[in-house]
Design a protein around this motif. Structure first.
Motif, PDB file in Angstrom:
ATOM      1  N   THR A 141       0.669  -1.000   0.128  1.00  0.00           N
ATOM      2  CA  THR A 141       0.068   0.214  -0.186  1.00  0.00           C
ATOM      3  C   THR A 141       0.531   1.505   0.055  1.00  0.00           C
ATOM      4  OG1 THR A 141      -1.778  -1.114   1.392  1.00  0.00           O
ATOM      5  CG2 THR A 141      -1.383   1.794   1.428  1.00  0.00           C
ATOM      6  N   SER A 142       2.266   1.179   0.672  1.00  0.00           N
ATOM      7  CA  SER A 142       2.613   2.062   0.946  1.00  0.00           C
ATOM      8  C   SER A 142       3.392   2.803  -0.062  1.00  0.00           C
ATOM      9  CB  SER A 142       3.615   2.357   2.407  1.00  0.00           C
ATOM     10  OG  SER A 142       4.796   1.575   2.274  1.00  0.00           O
ATOM     11  N   HIS A 143       3.939   1.480  -1.464  1.00  0.00           N
ATOM     12  CA  HIS A 143       4.529   1.898  -2.668  1.00  0.00           C
ATOM     13  C   HIS A 143       3.602   2.443  -3.191  1.00  0.00           C
ATOM     14  CE1 HIS A 143       8.475   0.433  -4.817  1.00  0.00           C
ATOM     15  NE2 HIS A 143       7.069   1.572  -5.649  1.00  0.00           N
ATOM     16  N   TYR A 144       2.114   1.568  -3.579  1.00  0.00           N
ATOM     17  CA  TYR A 144       1.735   2.175  -4.416  1.00  0.00           C
ATOM     18  C   TYR A 144       0.740   3.313  -4.127  1.00  0.00           C
ATOM     19  CZ  TYR A 144      -2.401   2.091  -7.570  1.00  0.00           C
ATOM     20  OH  TYR A 144      -3.359   2.455  -8.373  1.00  0.00           O
ATOM     21  N   ALA A 145       0.688   4.166  -3.151  1.00  0.00           N
ATOM     22  CA  ALA A 145       0.894   4.956  -2.436  1.00  0.00           C
ATOM     23  C   ALA A 145       2.037   6.287  -3.129  1.00  0.00           C
ATOM     24  CB  ALA A 145       0.274   5.790  -1.043  1.00  0.00           C
ATOM     25  N   TRP A 146       3.197   5.991  -2.513  1.00  0.00           N
ATOM     26  CA  TRP A 146       3.871   6.363  -3.625  1.00  0.00           C
ATOM     27  C   TRP A 146       3.675   6.982  -5.172  1.00  0.00           C
ATOM     28  CZ3 TRP A 146       9.759   3.719  -4.862  1.00  0.00           C
ATOM     29  CH2 TRP A 146      10.385   5.021  -5.117  1.00  0.00           C
ATOM     30  N   ILE A 147       3.478   5.392  -6.155  1.00  0.00           N
ATOM     31  CA  ILE A 147       2.910   5.509  -7.336  1.00  0.00           C
ATOM     32  C   ILE A 147       1.787   6.854  -7.630  1.00  0.00           C
ATOM     33  CG2 ILE A 147       1.357   5.071  -8.679  1.00  0.00           C
ATOM     34  CD1 ILE A 147       4.215   2.231  -8.103  1.00  0.00           C
ATOM     35  N   GLN A 148       0.613   6.897  -6.540  1.00  0.00           N
ATOM     36  CA  GLN A 148      -0.291   8.017  -7.113  1.00  0.00           C
ATOM     37  C   GLN A 148      -0.024   9.203  -6.199  1.00  0.00           C
ATOM     38  OE1 GLN A 148      -3.656   7.074  -7.828  1.00  0.00           O
ATOM     39  NE2 GLN A 148      -2.986   5.725  -8.544  1.00  0.00           N
ATOM     40  N   GLY A 149       1.155   9.068  -5.207  1.00  0.00           N
ATOM     41  CA  GLY A 149       1.236  10.189  -5.061  1.00  0.00           C
ATOM     42  C   GLY A 149       2.380  10.980  -5.717  1.00  0.00           C
ATOM     43  N   CYS A 150       3.423  10.392  -6.543  1.00  0.00           N
ATOM     44  CA  CYS A 150       3.528  10.969  -7.898  1.00  0.00           C
ATOM     45  C   CYS A 150       2.816  11.547  -9.282  1.00  0.00           C
ATOM     46  CB  CYS A 150       5.128  10.476  -7.821  1.00  0.00           C
ATOM     47  SG  CYS A 150       5.831   9.569  -6.385  1.00  0.00           S
ATOM     48  N   TYR A 151       1.638  10.609  -9.288  1.00  0.00           N
ATOM     49  CA  TYR A 151       1.156  10.321 -10.345  1.00  0.00           C
ATOM     50  C   TYR A 151       0.326  12.568 -10.137  1.00  0.00           C
ATOM     51  CZ  TYR A 151      -2.401  10.699 -13.743  1.00  0.00           C
ATOM     52  OH  TYR A 151      -3.278  10.467 -14.942  1.00  0.00           O
ATOM     53  N   TRP A 152       0.094  12.213  -8.985  1.00  0.00           N
ATOM     54  CA  TRP A 152      -1.733  12.937  -8.494  1.00  0.00           C
ATOM     55  C   TRP A 152      -0.891  14.666  -8.934  1.00  0.00           C
ATOM     56  CZ3 TRP A 152      -5.815  13.165 -10.894  1.00  0.00           C
ATOM     57  CH2 TRP A 152      -6.095  11.905 -10.729  1.00  0.00           C
ATOM     58  N   MET A 153       0.754  14.180  -7.767  1.00  0.00           N
ATOM     59  CA  MET A 153       1.811  16.416  -8.051  1.00  0.00           C
ATOM     60  C   MET A 153       1.783  15.957  -9.568  1.00  0.00           C
ATOM     61  SD  MET A 153       4.151  15.158  -4.943  1.00  0.00           S
ATOM     62  CE  MET A 153       5.187  16.612  -5.897  1.00  0.00           C
ATOM     63  N   ALA A 154       2.148  15.365 -10.401  1.00  0.00           N
ATOM     64  CA  ALA A 154       2.592  15.636 -12.026  1.00  0.00           C
ATOM     65  C   ALA A 154       1.210  15.897 -12.528  1.00  0.00           C
ATOM     66  CB  ALA A 154       2.949  14.587 -12.449  1.00  0.00           C
ATOM     67  N   TYR A 155       0.384  15.067 -12.134  1.00  0.00           N
ATOM     68  CA  TYR A 155      -1.121  15.738 -12.929  1.00  0.00           C
ATOM     69  C   TYR A 155      -1.873  17.427 -12.033  1.00  0.00           C
ATOM     70  CZ  TYR A 155      -5.821  15.522 -14.821  1.00  0.00           C
ATOM     71  OH  TYR A 155      -6.997  15.487 -15.140  1.00  0.00           O
ATOM     72  N   CYS A 156      -1.285  17.652 -11.118  1.00  0.00           N
ATOM     73  CA  CYS A 156      -1.509  18.983 -10.616  1.00  0.00           C
ATOM     74  C   CYS A 156      -0.552  19.895 -11.499  1.00  0.00           C
ATOM     75  CB  CYS A 156      -1.361  19.219  -8.978  1.00  0.00           C
ATOM     76  SG  CYS A 156      -1.945  20.580  -8.779  1.00  0.00           S
ATOM     77  N   ILE A 157       0.588  19.823 -11.419  1.00  0.00           N
ATOM     78  CA  ILE A 157       1.346  20.538 -12.353  1.00  0.00           C
ATOM     79  C   ILE A 157       1.685  21.072 -13.571  1.00  0.00           C
ATOM     80  CG2 ILE A 157       3.690  21.466 -12.279  1.00  0.00           C
ATOM     81  CD1 ILE A 157       4.098  19.592  -9.890  1.00  0.00           C
ATOM     82  N   LEU A 158       1.145  20.020 -14.225  1.00  0.00           N
ATOM     83  CA  LEU A 158       0.860  20.455 -15.778  1.00  0.00           C
ATOM     84  C   LEU A 158      -0.471  20.370 -16.078  1.00  0.00           C
ATOM     85  CD1 LEU A 158       1.713  19.584 -18.299  1.00  0.00           C
ATOM     86  CD2 LEU A 158       1.154  17.377 -18.709  1.00  0.00           C
TER      87      LEU A 158
END
Length: 193
Positions: free
Chosen positions: A7-24
């Motif tokens: 769960t923590s690793h998948y949360a890392w993926i989700q966190g990074c993805y939504w950070m990139a989504y927000c920035i872009l």
């Protein structure tokens, strides 16, 4: 990967993805206006990216369903790597047409990644692995809020040219998270009585 870290690793993926989504996406107007685009051009670029993503999604989904050599995580990592290259292009290649093409490519790649990353999590859940998808997605939402605050502050302090740098950082973290995601084997199912 140990089940307790899934769960923590998948949360890392989700966190990074939504950070990139927000920035872009959230800062697309800020960046593109700085590059000389009009509001109409920005709207057309965003609309075109949605249309092209809708047309490409079935093809990408079919490719992901029939992977023989790559895992789903590795396939997603290829799209993330393409995003990283496009982000580098934003930093290095001048010209409104080039910037528009690279930005359009980034928008399409990012939107194509959404379903692949969700499929990565759902595949674990469907195989009985102990992944708390809701918690991981909640981390993604929190990361979106954090990225919005940080990117807004950075753009105010350093100007819109810092947006591709921040996007590159989030994308690099996402690439590392996707490449290192190896869920392992499904949890043993209890035998029916």
């Amino acid at each position: 990967m140990k089940p307790r870290f899934l769960t923590s690793h998948y949360a890392w993926i989700q966190g990074c993805y939504w950070m990139a989504y927000c920035i872009l996406l959230s800062f697309s107007s800020v960046y593109l206006l700085d590059q000389g685009f009009s509001n109409t051009q920005i709207g057309l670029l965003l609309g075109l990216s949605g249309l092209l993503t809708a047309l490409l999604q079935p093809f990408v989904g079919a490719r992901a369903d029939h992977l023989k050599v790559l895992s789903l995580g590795q396939f997603a990592a290829l799209l993330i790597l393409a995003m990283l290259l496009c982000t580098g292009g934003l930093l290095l290649l001048p010209g409104q047409a080039v910037q528009g093409g690279l930005f359009l490519s980034l928008l399409i790649l990012l939107q194509l990644l959404t379903s692949l990353l969700y499929a990565l999590g759902m595949d674990c859940v469907n195989q009985g692995m102990p992944l708390n998808f809701g918690l991981a997605r909640g981390v993604g939402a929190g990361s979106y809020a954090l990225a919005s605050t940080l990117c807004g502050s950075a753009a105010t302090a350093f100007g819109p040219k810092c947006i591709p740098v921040l996007l590159g950082g989030a994308t690099l973290l996402l690439l590392a998270a996707a490449l290192s995601f190896r869920p392992g084997t499904p949890a043993k199912q209890a035998a029916p009585p």
